[in-house]
Enzyme design. Structure first.
Site, PDB file in Angstrom:
ATOM      1  N   HIS A  72       0.745  -1.077  -0.131  1.00  0.00           N
ATOM      2  CA  HIS A  72      -0.123   0.110   0.022  1.00  0.00           C
ATOM      3  C   HIS A  72       0.805   1.397   0.041  1.00  0.00           C
ATOM      4  CE1 HIS A  72      -3.113   2.974   1.074  1.00  0.00           C
ATOM      5  NE2 HIS A  72      -3.966   2.023   0.634  1.00  0.00           N
TER       6      HIS A  72
ATOM      7  N   ASP B  24      -7.904  -5.251  -0.334  1.00  0.00           N
ATOM      8  CA  ASP B  24      -8.335  -5.741  -1.495  1.00  0.00           C
ATOM      9  C   ASP B  24      -8.190  -7.281  -1.574  1.00  0.00           C
ATOM     10  OD1 ASP B  24      -9.537  -3.652  -2.745  1.00  0.00           O
ATOM     11  OD2 ASP B  24      -7.496  -2.874  -3.278  1.00  0.00           O
TER      12      ASP B  24
HETATM   13  N1  CMC Z   1       4.106  -7.446  -5.216  1.00  0.00           N
HETATM   14  C1  CMC Z   1       5.767  -7.509  -5.454  1.00  0.00           C
HETATM   15  N2  CMC Z   1       6.290  -6.483  -5.087  1.00  0.00           N
HETATM   16  C2  CMC Z   1       5.701  -5.204  -4.840  1.00  0.00           C
HETATM   17  C3  CMC Z   1       4.460  -5.252  -4.668  1.00  0.00           C
HETATM   18  C4  CMC Z   1       3.591  -6.173  -5.110  1.00  0.00           C
HETATM   19  N3  CMC Z   1       2.310  -6.272  -4.829  1.00  0.00           N
HETATM   20  N4  CMC Z   1       4.042  -3.702  -4.450  1.00  0.00           N
HETATM   21  C5  CMC Z   1       5.362  -3.169  -4.270  1.00  0.00           C
HETATM   22  N5  CMC Z   1       6.260  -4.099  -4.604  1.00  0.00           N
HETATM   23  C6  CMC Z   1       7.737  -3.940  -4.544  1.00  0.00           C
HETATM   24  C7  CMC Z   1       8.237  -2.956  -5.792  1.00  0.00           C
HETATM   25  O1  CMC Z   1       8.568  -3.893  -6.865  1.00  0.00           O
HETATM   26  C8  CMC Z   1       9.271  -2.253  -5.313  1.00  0.00           C
HETATM   27  O2  CMC Z   1      10.531  -3.172  -5.249  1.00  0.00           O
HETATM   28  P1  CMC Z   1      11.909  -2.554  -5.464  1.00  0.00           P
HETATM   29  O3  CMC Z   1      12.139  -1.578  -4.194  1.00  0.00           O
HETATM   30  O4  CMC Z   1      12.684  -3.664  -5.243  1.00  0.00           O
HETATM   31  O5  CMC Z   1      11.984  -1.780  -6.679  1.00  0.00           O
HETATM   32  C9  CMC Z   1       8.801  -2.043  -4.012  1.00  0.00           C
HETATM   33  O6  CMC Z   1       7.872  -3.047  -3.437  1.00  0.00           O
HETATM   34  C10 CMC Z   1       8.129  -0.596  -3.748  1.00  0.00           C
HETATM   35  O7  CMC Z   1       7.084  -0.422  -4.558  1.00  0.00           O
HETATM   36  P2  CMC Z   1       6.577   0.944  -4.943  1.00  0.00           P
HETATM   37  O8  CMC Z   1       5.632   0.542  -6.420  1.00  0.00           O
HETATM   38  O9  CMC Z   1       7.472   1.801  -4.956  1.00  0.00           O
HETATM   39  O10 CMC Z   1       5.334   1.041  -3.929  1.00  0.00           O
HETATM   40  P3  CMC Z   1       4.038   2.127  -3.948  1.00  0.00           P
HETATM   41  O11 CMC Z   1       4.027   2.419  -2.581  1.00  0.00           O
HETATM   42  O12 CMC Z   1       4.355   3.103  -4.775  1.00  0.00           O
HETATM   43  O13 CMC Z   1       2.793   1.119  -4.645  1.00  0.00           O
HETATM   44  C11 CMC Z   1       0.939  -0.165  -4.574  1.00  0.00           C
HETATM   45  C12 CMC Z   1       1.816   0.955  -3.589  1.00  0.00           C
HETATM   46  C13 CMC Z   1      -0.348  -0.557  -3.922  1.00  0.00           C
HETATM   47  C14 CMC Z   1       0.689   0.591  -6.076  1.00  0.00           C
HETATM   48  C15 CMC Z   1       1.669  -1.512  -4.849  1.00  0.00           C
HETATM   49  O14 CMC Z   1       2.212  -2.124  -3.768  1.00  0.00           O
HETATM   50  C16 CMC Z   1       0.957  -2.504  -5.622  1.00  0.00           C
HETATM   51  O15 CMC Z   1       1.048  -2.469  -7.008  1.00  0.00           O
HETATM   52  N6  CMC Z   1       0.232  -3.428  -5.106  1.00  0.00           N
HETATM   53  C17 CMC Z   1      -0.320  -4.422  -5.778  1.00  0.00           C
HETATM   54  C18 CMC Z   1      -1.882  -3.541  -6.322  1.00  0.00           C
HETATM   55  C19 CMC Z   1      -2.767  -3.670  -5.085  1.00  0.00           C
HETATM   56  O16 CMC Z   1      -2.869  -4.377  -4.318  1.00  0.00           O
HETATM   57  N7  CMC Z   1      -3.441  -2.272  -5.226  1.00  0.00           N
HETATM   58  C20 CMC Z   1      -4.292  -2.364  -4.101  1.00  0.00           C
HETATM   59  C21 CMC Z   1      -4.010  -0.954  -3.145  1.00  0.00           C
HETATM   60  S1  CMC Z   1      -4.965  -0.783  -1.943  1.00  0.00           S
HETATM   61  C22 CMC Z   1      -6.535  -0.232  -2.605  1.00  0.00           C
HETATM   62  C23 CMC Z   1      -6.607   1.176  -2.827  1.00  0.00           C
HETATM   63  O17 CMC Z   1      -6.361   2.098  -1.569  1.00  0.00           O
HETATM   64  O18 CMC Z   1      -6.517   1.728  -3.630  1.00  0.00           O
END
Ligand code: CMC
Length: 431
Positions: free
Chosen positions: A307, A365
């Protein structure tokens, strides 16, 4: 007033500090560009407070979520979605009289105008329900011209009407979109049913048999919607605020929010969780291989994990997880292969260094996709369910923007990284 000094080249400026009601601190940079010529860079806005808001408080480190000051755990335990809608939109829990009046407005506005029903029926059978929902919301403005004019001077009775239309009709439009997709006759809202029961009736009643929701199914829908009611400056809500800042009406602004919610990294994640589980199952994997691949950082992610704000746990996930197990027991669901895979994924990820070190935990989710599946909501409706839940938040944020004194249109800056100035090349000299 506290200030923070900032030295840029040979110039020093004092930036005021703003403190929120929970003690959170922000540096007010509104004069930065004018005073120094610099702007800030914050890709994805992770460190940017885009507004002052008194609707929802989140502390991502401590896993705190409060609507208008009330902890989500207390609201989930003691309140209902309809009461929470009122709280979010109007700022206080309703008295019995306010609650009765509000419920009356929701009942009055549940049916759609015939023209809008024909508009919905005109969509192709294989339309995604989110396309239908956002288009229908935009179209609502055409049916209520008195509510779309003069939106920056919205008065109370007008706002009450527009809010009730949005909250009530989102449920009717959502259910109609499902029935159109399945070639089913549309149902009329039943004025004798509560909000969630009426939604389930609109979705599932047949001409030959009324759908009567089991109490645990209605309770699961109620909890799902309540947990999604607002989440401060997420992608769709910020979109609603951005559109509202131009003076756009409630229906147009919300329609944009629906589109933002559609994406798999936002509201589409609950649907993506089930698609991921199906994919793993079809691959004869128990989740181990999928997790390995997700850790490479190339290609797919583990949907329902991570998240942007919650970096230790998602309080909504903890609440829904408990009710999820209760619902499974009362619905007698035991041997669902996708459920087994989900449990395995959860177990592996919670013990794997990749996920632990990046603070990736199951988010709301992860369980809400499973709960929707358990109660029989079709997968392509999950994001629509999220939209029904998020409607009070969108309405409240729209109102906050529309009633801001001296409102400024939202207009971020950028850092241009394209080609420097160059002269036009005539066609004959190109390539
Ligand atoms: N699976 C595998 N790796 C992940 C995931 C995941 N679900 N989420 C983040 N990472 C890794 C990412 O590859 C990165 O790794 P590295 O540092 O080696 O490059 C690190 O964790 C940080 O990722 P980020 O993209 O900078 O994290 P973020 O805070 O920008 O993204 C997120 C948050 C929710 C978009 C992401 O965790 C994600 O894509 N999750 C899966 C989709 C999901 O479940 N979304 C629902 C969010 S909750 C509902 C809402 O409030 O909308």
């Amino acid at each position: 007033m506290a200030t923070i000094p900032l030295k840029i080249e040979d110039k020093e400026v004092s930036l005021p500090v703003i403190t929120g009601s929970e003690g959170e601190k922000a540096i007010d940079i509104r004069s930065l560009r004018q005073d120094t010529g610099y702007i800030t860079y914050d890709d994805g806005y992770g460190n940017t407070g885009s507004c002052l808001s008194n609707i929802t408080y989140i502390d991502g480190e401590a896993g705190i979520l409060r609507y208008r000051g009330y902890p989500i755990e207390q609201l989930a335990e003691q309140s209902s979605f309809v009461e929470v809608i009122y709280l979010i939109i109007y700022g206080e829990l309703p008295t019995a009289a306010q609650r009765a009046r509000f419920s009356g407005l929701l009942t009055e506005h549940a049916p759609l105008r015939e023209g809008l029903i024909r508009f919905i029926q005109g969509f192709p059978r294989d339309s995604h329900p989110m396309a239908l929902l956002s288009s229908s919301f935009n179209a609502l403005g055409a049916y209520y011209p008195h509510l779309v004019a003069n939106t920056l001077n919205v008065d109370k009775p007008q706002f009450d009407e527009a809010a009730a239309i949005a909250i009530s009709k989102v449920r009717t439009i959502a259910a109609h979109s499902y029935r159109v997709a399945h070639g089913l006759k549309l149902n009329y809202p039943n004025p004798d049913l509560g909000y969630c029961e009426n939604f389930l009736h609109l979705m599932f009643s047949q001409p030959y048999r009324d759908y009567v929701a089991k109490p645990e199914v209605a309770a699961a829908v109620n909890l799902f919607l309540l947990l999604h009611a607002d989440h401060e400056q997420n992608c769709s809500t910020s979109t609603v605020r951005m559109v509202a800042s131009s003076g756009a009406n409630l229906f147009a602004s919300v329609s944009s929010g629906v589109n933002a919610l559609w994406g798999p990294l936002h509201g589409g994640a609950n649907m993506a969780v089930i698609e991921m589980l199906k994919h793993i199952h079809a691959d004869h994997d128990d989740g181990t291989r999928f997790i390995q691949a997700a850790k490479t950082g190339q290609g797919h992610r583990l949907m329902g994990f991570g998240h942007r704000v919650y970096k230790n746990f998602d309080p909504r996930a903890q609440i829904i997880k408990k009710s999820f197990y209760k619902a499974l027991t009362s619905l007698g669901i035991k041997d669902d292969p996708l459920l087994n895979i989900a449990m395995k994924l959860e177990e592996i990820a919670l013990n794997d260094d990749y996920f632990i070190s990046r603070k990736l935990y199951p988010n709301v989710d992860f369980y809400s996709g499973l709960i929707m599946r358990a109660i029989g909501i079709p997968v392509d409706m999950y994001t629509v369910m999220f939209a029904i839940g998020r409607m009070p938040g969108w309405v409240a944020h729209w109102h906050e923007v529309a009633t801001t004194p001296k409102l400024k249109i939202h207009r971020p800056r950028q850092i241009y990284t394209g080609p420097a100035k160059r002269d036009f090349v005539p066609m004959a000299s190109r390539g």
